[in-house]
Scaffold this motif. Structure first.
Motif, PDB file in Angstrom:
ATOM      1  N   UNK A  90       0.782  -1.224   0.000  1.00 18.31           N
ATOM      2  CA  UNK A  90       0.000   0.000   0.000  1.00 18.31           C
ATOM      3  C   UNK A  90       0.813   1.272   0.000  1.00 18.31           C
ATOM      4  N   UNK A  91       2.151   1.186   0.092  1.00 14.33           N
ATOM      5  CA  UNK A  91       2.970   2.397   0.130  1.00 14.33           C
ATOM      6  C   UNK A  91       3.013   3.102  -1.227  1.00 14.33           C
ATOM      7  N   UNK A  92       2.874   2.345  -2.313  1.00 13.82           N
ATOM      8  CA  UNK A  92       2.871   2.924  -3.651  1.00 13.82           C
ATOM      9  C   UNK A  92       1.453   2.843  -4.214  1.00 13.82           C
ATOM     10  N   UNK A  93       1.052   3.897  -4.889  1.00 17.09           N
ATOM     11  CA  UNK A  93      -0.305   3.961  -5.447  1.00 17.09           C
ATOM     12  C   UNK A  93      -0.236   4.520  -6.861  1.00 17.09           C
ATOM     13  N   UNK A 144      -1.429   7.448 -13.699  1.00 18.26           N
ATOM     14  CA  UNK A 144      -1.262   8.647 -12.884  1.00 18.26           C
ATOM     15  C   UNK A 144      -0.478   8.245 -11.641  1.00 18.26           C
ATOM     16  N   UNK A 145       0.715   8.835 -11.478  1.00 22.54           N
ATOM     17  CA  UNK A 145       1.626   8.469 -10.396  1.00 22.54           C
ATOM     18  C   UNK A 145       1.970   9.699  -9.573  1.00 22.54           C
ATOM     19  N   UNK A 146       2.204   9.544  -8.262  1.00 18.63           N
ATOM     20  CA  UNK A 146       2.671  10.680  -7.449  1.00 18.63           C
ATOM     21  C   UNK A 146       3.997  11.200  -7.987  1.00 18.63           C
ATOM     22  N   UNK A 147       4.122  12.522  -8.058  1.00 21.55           N
ATOM     23  CA  UNK A 147       5.330  13.108  -8.635  1.00 21.55           C
ATOM     24  C   UNK A 147       6.271  13.720  -7.628  1.00 21.55           C
ATOM     25  N   UNK A 148       6.095  13.405  -6.320  1.00 28.98           N
ATOM     26  CA  UNK A 148       6.905  14.087  -5.315  1.00 28.98           C
ATOM     27  C   UNK A 148       8.171  13.335  -4.932  1.00 28.98           C
ATOM     28  N   UNK A 196      -7.156  10.205  -4.231  1.00 29.75           N
ATOM     29  CA  UNK A 196      -6.877   8.780  -4.461  1.00 29.75           C
ATOM     30  C   UNK A 196      -5.399   8.462  -4.288  1.00 29.75           C
ATOM     31  N   UNK A 197      -4.536   9.377  -4.719  1.00 29.25           N
ATOM     32  CA  UNK A 197      -3.091   9.138  -4.642  1.00 29.25           C
ATOM     33  C   UNK A 197      -2.482   9.659  -3.343  1.00 29.25           C
ATOM     34  N   UNK A 198      -3.311  10.290  -2.497  1.00 24.29           N
ATOM     35  CA  UNK A 198      -2.859  10.837  -1.203  1.00 24.29           C
ATOM     36  C   UNK A 198      -1.740  11.853  -1.390  1.00 24.29           C
ATOM     37  N   UNK A 199      -1.962  12.783  -2.327  1.00 22.94           N
ATOM     38  CA  UNK A 199      -0.959  13.799  -2.622  1.00 22.94           C
ATOM     39  C   UNK A 199      -1.142  15.010  -1.717  1.00 22.94           C
ATOM     40  N   UNK A 200      -0.072  15.468  -1.064  1.00 20.78           N
ATOM     41  CA  UNK A 200      -0.166  16.717  -0.303  1.00 20.78           C
ATOM     42  C   UNK A 200      -0.385  17.899  -1.243  1.00 20.78           C
ATOM     43  N   UNK A 226      -0.570  19.271 -12.427  1.00 22.54           N
ATOM     44  CA  UNK A 226      -1.189  19.296 -11.115  1.00 22.54           C
ATOM     45  C   UNK A 226      -2.423  18.390 -11.122  1.00 22.54           C
ATOM     46  N   UNK A 227      -2.679  17.684 -10.031  1.00 17.09           N
ATOM     47  CA  UNK A 227      -3.796  16.727 -10.019  1.00 17.09           C
ATOM     48  C   UNK A 227      -5.145  17.408  -9.860  1.00 17.09           C
TER      49      UNK A 227
END
Length: 246
Positions: free
Chosen positions: A144-147, A234-238, A204-208, A196-197
């Motif tokens: 669950x750490x990667x989404x 769609x992947x987190x970009x941080x 859904x991606x838990x992006x700050x 930007x999301x």
């Protein structure tokens, strides 16, 4: 000549902290001074400090962790995850992602009949408005750490005169084996851009706040260069970088 405007105090705070982050005064991963300390240093209220911090969050330089404080994200530091991009075929004929991650559907894929919008129709070389099967699913890996959000589009025209005229084809990656079974020799092309999301994507991606996502379009083609399907990732970009073997 009109007098020069004095920058707003929250911008002075943002510029002071930005300069400190870029020159290493505030190293990556380390906490920034608290709102209280910054308010006293600049002679402002805490809401003014928050305005300055909001600018840095939007620029991706600062992460605010509830109950812990404000932490530096350096633009020069390496991310925690490096993921090879691509598709490979195992010895048993299965198609798998090059990163080797085992992605699990966090929910049942949503299957809809959609009409191809102009941008996707162009990549698929089909008329805008042509009907497609579309699958949407949220996937997780590493406990669950990667989404990621994964969407698969398959034009109806690709399925003419096949068994999938009567039944829906599977989503990717199972789709690759189905297309190979129809006699296609597969090739893949990817297009990558950050953006930007949307609010539901961020949730859904838990992006700050202030963190972009990576939007990847993967086109599956046959040996003649004809597009057969299109996927959106769609992947987190941080805290992620992608690697491609050229």
């Amino acid at each position: 000549m009109p007098p020069e405007k004095t920058p707003a105090k929250y911008r002075l705070i943002a510029e002071h902290l930005r300069a400190g982050i870029l020159d290493g005064t505030y190293p990556a991963g380390q906490p920034l001074p608290s709102e209280e300390i910054l308010a006293k240093q600049f002679g402002v209220t805490r809401p003014t400090v928050r305005q300055g911090i909001a600018e840095l969050r939007a620029a991706g330089l600062v992460e605010v962790m509830m109950g812990r404080g404000m932490f530096v994200r350096s633009p020069h530091s390496r991310p925690s995850y490096t993921r090879p991009r691509g598709v490979r075929q195992d010895s048993d004929g299965r198609y798998v992602e090059a990163d080797g991650l085992r992605w699990t559907d966090a929910e049942n894929p949503t299957v809809t009949r959609t009409d191809a919008p102009l941008a996707l129709a162009d990549l698929l070389n089909i008329p805008p408005g042509e009907p497609m099967y579309s699958y949407d699913v949220l996937q997780t890996a590493e406990r669950g750490r990667l989404r990621q959000l994964h969407r698969t589009h398959i034009p109806f025209s690709v399925l003419l005169d096949t068994k999938y005229e009567e039944e829906a084809p599977p989503p990717a990656p199972q789709l690759y084996a189905a297309l190979t079974g129809l006699g296609h020799d597969l090739r893949f092309t990817e297009y990558l851009r950050p953006r930007m999301p949307l609010p539901d994507e961020a949730e859904a991606l838990r992006l700050p706040d202030g963190v972009p996502l990576l939007h990847i379009l993967r086109v599956t083609l046959n040996e003649h260069g004809k597009p057969l399907a299109l996927e959106e990732f769609h992947l987190p970009g941080d805290d992620l970088e992608l690697s491609y073997q050229l």
